[in-house]
Design an enzyme around this catalytic site. Structure first.
Site, short mmCIF file in Angstrom:
data_model
loop_
_atom_site.label_atom_id
_atom_site.label_comp_id
_atom_site.label_asym_id
_atom_site.label_seq_id
_atom_site.Cartn_x
_atom_site.Cartn_y
_atom_site.Cartn_z
N PRO A 145 0.71 -1.43 0.04
CG PRO A 145 0.13 -0.80 2.32
CD PRO A 145 0.90 -1.84 1.44
N GLY A 146 0.48 2.17 -0.75
CA GLY A 146 1.13 3.55 -0.78
C GLY A 146 0.04 4.67 -0.35
CE1 TYR A 156 2.34 6.99 -5.84
CE2 TYR A 156 0.07 7.04 -4.99
CZ TYR A 156 1.09 6.40 -5.52
OH TYR A 156 1.33 4.95 -5.23
CB CYS A 208 3.23 29.99 -17.81
SG CYS A 208 3.69 31.65 -16.94
CD GLU A 209 2.32 23.73 -18.85
OE1 GLU A 209 1.19 22.97 -19.54
OE2 GLU A 209 3.43 23.53 -18.95
N1 LLP Z 1 2.82 -1.78 -6.07
C1 LLP Z 1 3.09 -1.34 -7.34
C2 LLP Z 1 3.77 -2.38 -8.13
C3 LLP Z 1 2.59 0.05 -7.89
O1 LLP Z 1 3.13 0.35 -8.85
C4 LLP Z 1 2.06 0.95 -6.96
C5 LLP Z 1 1.66 2.18 -7.41
C6 LLP Z 1 1.70 0.53 -5.52
C7 LLP Z 1 2.35 -0.75 -5.10
C8 LLP Z 1 1.07 1.40 -4.69
O2 LLP Z 1 -0.24 1.55 -5.04
P1 LLP Z 1 -1.26 2.49 -4.17
O3 LLP Z 1 -1.50 1.76 -2.84
O4 LLP Z 1 -0.47 3.65 -3.67
O5 LLP Z 1 -2.43 2.71 -4.76
N2 LLP Z 1 0.67 9.06 -9.45
C9 LLP Z 1 -0.37 8.38 -9.49
C10 LLP Z 1 -0.43 7.06 -8.94
C11 LLP Z 1 0.61 6.09 -9.64
C12 LLP Z 1 0.41 4.57 -8.81
C13 LLP Z 1 1.66 3.97 -9.57
N3 LLP Z 1 1.89 2.63 -8.74
C14 LLP Z 1 -1.57 9.47 -8.44
O6 LLP Z 1 -0.93 10.38 -8.26
O7 LLP Z 1 -2.53 9.10 -8.66
#
Ligand code: LLP
Length: 419
Positions: free
Chosen positions: A274-275, A372, A343-344
């Site tokens: 989880p992130g 993120y 500027c976008e």
């Molecule tokens: N594991 C893998 C292999 C991943 O590619 C990702 C996220 C995670 C775990 C974590 O996922 P989460 O639990 O955070 O959903 N920048 C984008 C999100 C990109 C996610 C990329 N991979 C945003 O701001 O929505």
């Protein structure tokens, strides 16, 4: 639940007034709450089968103090680069809890991870498998490998963060998975240990998880029947979070039930990555209003934060709630476009947003910005790189000072012929 709330009419992060932080650090700034990070980690851990390795996805928020806060609770790390490996180790995550994901690991990155002694590589292609085998053999090691399979499941999330469809670059195609395992078994630098899957991010229904995990369970059975020793299952990250009051993504307990139902009986070490779930609602972006500009058709709130500080609205059409730091007294609302100075035209945090009356000089908080946010910040338009602050109870600390334009210019080198 998070620990950002109004007290005596002013937004606080835990016991610290946001205005106090803004005065000390200047704006814009990211502010994280330790108590919220800890709460999210604990709630998720409690929802999952005992012994599940929670490999925090460092890409969501790589601030060393944030990672260390989680390391102290026993978190592992999911990394996607040598840079994240260094960050995770420096923050105190033991190598034995680090999972290396990503479609483009270089030989150099593999070598560093092998030397560090990480828990496992999540391999995403047959080509990568061969290279990892070579690198491991050159170091007289065997790399523990889970193969990331692409289950061809629609995560029903934004196209830019959907990863589990056959058309996506991620993982080994479902039909080729068994062959890939057969090949891996012949490589003496590879020790196959498990199956990995990750179907996307900000997933707000359980159905896609259920579908993907059921496929994984079936594959584990087939692989074991074929003689492979599958002792680990990595289910990836992706559980969505509420970005607005009306959002109601599945709760961790319900997700935990899906995990238990699908793979709970498979006698495998479970891993999750989880992130967003841990950090998104543990962080806010604080900004000061530079101008309130009345255009011919619209009224604009122009902030001192821009898309370079938080790119999610521009990049993923993401919605972030925006609130005044000083609580509005009257219930009157006006419609604004909330924009930055870049500027976008994409530098737009919210369109047609109803907000209480706001004036130049006011502080606002852009909510749910802990995942993120700072990690995707840049210095576009020669803007100083946004600082980060961590709060714990009554205390706050600047964990990454603002990188000034002078700091950045000092790192550039003028070629001799321009002296
Ligand atoms: N594991 C893998 C292999 C991943 O590619 C990702 C996220 C995670 C775990 C974590 O996922 P989460 O639990 O955070 O959903 N920048 C984008 C999100 C990109 C996610 C990329 N991979 C945003 O701001 O929505």
């Amino acid at each position: 639940m998070n620990h950002f709330s109004y007290r005596n009419g002013e937004l606080h992060a835990e016991d610290v007034a946001i205005g106090e932080i803004a005065s000390a650090v200047g704006t814009p700034l990211y502010c994280y709450s330790s108590a919220t990070l800890e709460r999210h980690f604990r709630v998720f851990e409690a929802a999952l089968p005992k012994g599940t390795l929670i490999a925090y996805a460092v890409k969501a928020n790589g601030n060393l103090a944030v990672i260390r806060t989680l390391a102290r609770l026993g978190a592992g790390a999911d990394i996607v680069s040598a840079g994240e490996l260094k960050r995770a180790l420096a923050a105190g995550i033991p190598a034995s809890k680090i999972v290396f994901s990503g479609v483009g690991k270089t030989r150099e990155e593999m070598a560093q991870a092998l030397v560090a002694g990480i828990f496992q590589f999540n391999v995403e292609s047959e080509e990568e498998l061969e290279v990892l085998n070579e690198v491991a053999l050159s170091k007289s090691q065997r790399a523990a490998v889970s193969i990331r399979v692409n289950p061809d499941v629609d995560a029903r999330t934004h196209a830019k963060i959907s990863t589990g469809k056959a058309e996506n670059k991620f993982g080994i195609g479902w039909d080729r998975a068994k062959d890939a395992y057969a090949r891996a078994a012949l490589l003496s630098g590879i020790e196959v240990v498990g199956v990995a899957v990750h179907i996307g991010s900000q997933i707000t229904e359980l159905g896609p998880f259920r579908e993907a995990f059921a496929k994984v369970a079936e594959l584990v059975g087939a692989l074991r029947a074929a003689g492979h020793k599958i002792s680990r299952i990595d289910l990836g990250g992706g559980l969505g979070v509420p970005y607005a009051l009306e959002d109601a993504p599945p709760l961790p307990d319900a997700y935990g039930d899906v995990v238990r139902d699908a793979v709970g009986d498979l006698q495998a070490q479970l891993i999750v990555e989880p992130g967003r779930l841990i950090t998104a609602n543990a962080g806010v972006l604080i900004s000061r209003v530079t101008y309130v500009k009345s255009g011919d058709e619209r009224r604009f709130i122009i902030l001192d934060a821009g898309m370079n500080d938080l790119i999610r609205p521009a990049m993923y059409d993401a919605r972030h709630d925006i609130v005044p730091v000083i609580e509005a007294r009257d219930s009157q609302r006006r419609v604004y476009d909330v924009v930055g100075p870049v500027c976008e035209s994409a530098d737009l945090f919210a369109r047609d947003r109803e907000l209480p009356p706001i004036a130049a000089g006011d502080l606002v908080a852009i909510l749910s910005a802990g995942a993120y946010g700072a990690v995707q910040a840049s210095s576009y338009n020669a803007r100083a790189l946004v600082p980060e602050v961590l709060v714990r109870g009554r205390h706050f600390a600047v964990t990454r000072p603002r990188l000034s334009v002078e700091d950045m210019m000092a790192r550039e080198i003028m070629p001799e012929w321009l002296h």
